[in-house]
Design a protein around this motif. Sequence first.
Motif, mmCIF file in Angstrom:
data_model
loop_
_atom_site.group_PDB
_atom_site.id
_atom_site.type_symbol
_atom_site.label_atom_id
_atom_site.label_comp_id
_atom_site.label_asym_id
_atom_site.label_seq_id
_atom_site.Cartn_x
_atom_site.Cartn_y
_atom_site.Cartn_z
ATOM 1 N N VAL A 1 0.837 -1.192 0.000
ATOM 2 C CA VAL A 1 0.000 0.000 0.000
ATOM 3 C C VAL A 1 0.874 1.245 0.000
ATOM 4 C CG1 VAL A 1 -1.630 1.350 1.393
ATOM 5 C CG2 VAL A 1 -2.002 -1.097 1.045
ATOM 6 N N ALA A 2 1.924 1.265 0.810
ATOM 7 C CA ALA A 2 2.836 2.411 0.854
ATOM 8 C C ALA A 2 3.515 2.602 -0.494
ATOM 9 C CB ALA A 2 3.871 2.215 1.950
ATOM 10 N N SER A 3 3.907 1.514 -1.136
ATOM 11 C CA SER A 3 4.536 1.615 -2.455
ATOM 12 C C SER A 3 3.564 2.155 -3.484
ATOM 13 C CB SER A 3 5.051 0.249 -2.912
ATOM 14 O OG SER A 3 6.095 -0.172 -2.087
ATOM 15 N N ALA A 4 2.312 1.746 -3.414
ATOM 16 C CA ALA A 4 1.304 2.238 -4.347
ATOM 17 C C ALA A 4 1.086 3.734 -4.141
ATOM 18 C CB ALA A 4 -0.009 1.474 -4.167
ATOM 19 N N ASP A 5 1.081 4.175 -2.870
ATOM 20 C CA ASP A 5 0.920 5.598 -2.591
ATOM 21 C C ASP A 5 2.099 6.396 -3.113
ATOM 22 O OD1 ASP A 5 -1.512 5.207 -1.424
ATOM 23 O OD2 ASP A 5 -0.775 5.256 0.638
ATOM 24 N N ASP A 6 3.312 5.841 -3.026
ATOM 25 C CA ASP A 6 4.502 6.530 -3.503
ATOM 26 C C ASP A 6 4.432 6.754 -5.011
ATOM 27 O OD1 ASP A 6 5.507 6.553 -0.953
ATOM 28 O OD2 ASP A 6 6.856 4.848 -1.256
ATOM 29 N N LYS A 7 3.703 5.909 -5.715
ATOM 30 C CA LYS A 7 3.632 5.986 -7.168
ATOM 31 C C LYS A 7 2.372 6.703 -7.648
ATOM 32 C CE LYS A 7 6.341 1.792 -7.695
ATOM 33 N NZ LYS A 7 6.384 0.434 -8.197
ATOM 34 N N ALA A 8 1.619 7.309 -6.738
ATOM 35 C CA ALA A 8 0.404 8.011 -7.134
ATOM 36 C C ALA A 8 0.777 9.168 -8.066
ATOM 37 C CB ALA A 8 -0.324 8.540 -5.904
ATOM 38 N N PRO A 9 -0.015 9.370 -9.112
ATOM 39 C CA PRO A 9 0.306 10.447 -10.057
ATOM 40 C C PRO A 9 0.226 11.815 -9.386
ATOM 41 C CG PRO A 9 -1.838 9.493 -10.548
ATOM 42 C CD PRO A 9 -1.240 8.672 -9.449
ATOM 43 N N VAL A 10 1.092 12.693 -9.832
ATOM 44 C CA VAL A 10 1.173 14.035 -9.255
ATOM 45 C C VAL A 10 1.202 15.052 -10.390
ATOM 46 C CG1 VAL A 10 2.676 15.603 -7.971
ATOM 47 C CG2 VAL A 10 2.398 13.248 -7.199
ATOM 48 N N LEU A 11 0.520 16.134 -10.180
ATOM 49 C CA LEU A 11 0.616 17.290 -11.052
ATOM 50 C C LEU A 11 1.361 18.348 -10.248
ATOM 51 C CD1 LEU A 11 -0.185 18.608 -13.746
ATOM 52 C CD2 LEU A 11 -2.268 19.394 -12.641
ATOM 53 N N SER A 12 2.574 18.676 -10.675
ATOM 54 C CA SER A 12 3.422 19.624 -9.947
ATOM 55 C C SER A 12 3.282 21.011 -10.548
ATOM 56 C CB SER A 12 4.893 19.207 -10.029
ATOM 57 O OG SER A 12 5.077 17.933 -9.486
ATOM 58 N N LEU A 13 3.085 21.993 -9.682
ATOM 59 C CA LEU A 13 2.967 23.371 -10.131
ATOM 60 C C LEU A 13 3.829 24.251 -9.225
ATOM 61 C CD1 LEU A 13 1.607 25.394 -12.062
ATOM 62 C CD2 LEU A 13 -0.275 25.543 -10.412
#
Length: 140
Positions: A18-30
């Motif tokens: 679960v922690a690994s899946a959270d680490d790979k969650a998509p991010v939009l950086s601004l």
Amino acid sequence: MKTLFATTIAVFSILSQVASADDKAPVLSLELNKLAKSESGCLATFMVKNGFEAPLEKVAFEIVLFNGDGLVDRMMVLDFSPLSTGKTRVRQFDLAGADCNSISRVLINDAAACKGASVAATACLESLETNARPDVEFGS
């Protein structure tokens, strides 16, 4: 005792996944990279990176500028479209009539648009990570 040990190992394995899946969650950086005086007001420079697995055809944010007294100066929609997957882009917006030195906060009020294949309309705001280089409060 062996059952308890096996159960403990299984729980830690699941938590690790679960922690690994959270680490790979998509991010939009601004990132608010710079505010500079322009002929018409203030030139705001942003860096944006699409961390989703699909390109974003349309992404725009409703932005609110606050003055040095913490009062709303103006609201506007800034369009960062289109954004390729994994690509960092620089976008500049000339904020006519704005004084860069009096901007104390830039609030991301809402996502005015967020469209891409397999991207939920709420994903741009929910997955948004913000950063500011100037000494201005920036984020949602």
